[in-house]
Design a protein around this motif. Structure first.
Motif, PDB file in Angstrom:
ATOM      1  N   SER A  23       0.861  -1.187   0.000  1.00  0.00           N
ATOM      2  CA  SER A  23       0.000   0.000   0.000  1.00  0.00           C
ATOM      3  C   SER A  23       0.896   1.236   0.000  1.00  0.00           C
ATOM      4  CB  SER A  23      -0.930   0.010   1.218  1.00  0.00           C
ATOM      5  OG  SER A  23      -0.167   0.048   2.405  1.00  0.00           O
ATOM      6  N   SER A  38      -3.747   4.639  -0.606  1.00  0.00           N
ATOM      7  CA  SER A  38      -4.181   3.653  -1.592  1.00  0.00           C
ATOM      8  C   SER A  38      -4.923   2.535  -0.879  1.00  0.00           C
ATOM      9  CB  SER A  38      -2.973   3.066  -2.326  1.00  0.00           C
ATOM     10  OG  SER A  38      -2.262   2.179  -1.469  1.00  0.00           O
ATOM     11  N   SER A  39      -5.540   1.695  -1.650  1.00  0.00           N
ATOM     12  CA  SER A  39      -6.068   0.447  -1.117  1.00  0.00           C
ATOM     13  C   SER A  39      -4.893  -0.474  -0.844  1.00  0.00           C
ATOM     14  CB  SER A  39      -7.001  -0.207  -2.136  1.00  0.00           C
ATOM     15  OG  SER A  39      -8.102   0.621  -2.398  1.00  0.00           O
TER      16      SER A  39
END
Length: 100
Positions: A23, A38-39
């Protein structure tokens, strides 16, 4: 009195059943960081694509990328005990493997 567990020379290995997680968070900014996150992805190129898109939208160019791994602590092959709250518990031997 049962013996006290002191030290077992464990080997640290990656868990083969788990994927590495990656991530990123945007740390661009002068007084405060952007903080966009971010994911969690299972492929590094996916988080790189997220950083590229975020940079294209914002002009931000500084990121902190993190990797997460699942690990296993494996005792040596000749270890015959199991740790339970700091003590060694003897494993039962299968029939026919015990001493007379």
């Amino acid at each position: 009195m049962s013996p006290t567990f002191r030290y077992v020379p464990y080997t640290i290995t990656h868990d083969p059943l788990a994927c590495t997680e990656v991530s990123a968070v945007c740390v661009s900014g002068d007084d405060t960081e952007c903080g966009a996150k971010s994911s969690v992805y299972f492929r590094p190129d996916s988080v790189i694509e997220w950083m590229r898109q975020h940079a294209q939208e914002t002009g931000h160019q500084r990121y902190r990328r993190s990797y997460g791994h699942y690990l296993l602590l494996e005792p040596p092959d000749d270890f015959t005990g199991a740790t339970v709250i700091g003590q060694v518990v003897r494993r039962a031997l299968p029939p026919g493997d015990g001493a007379a």
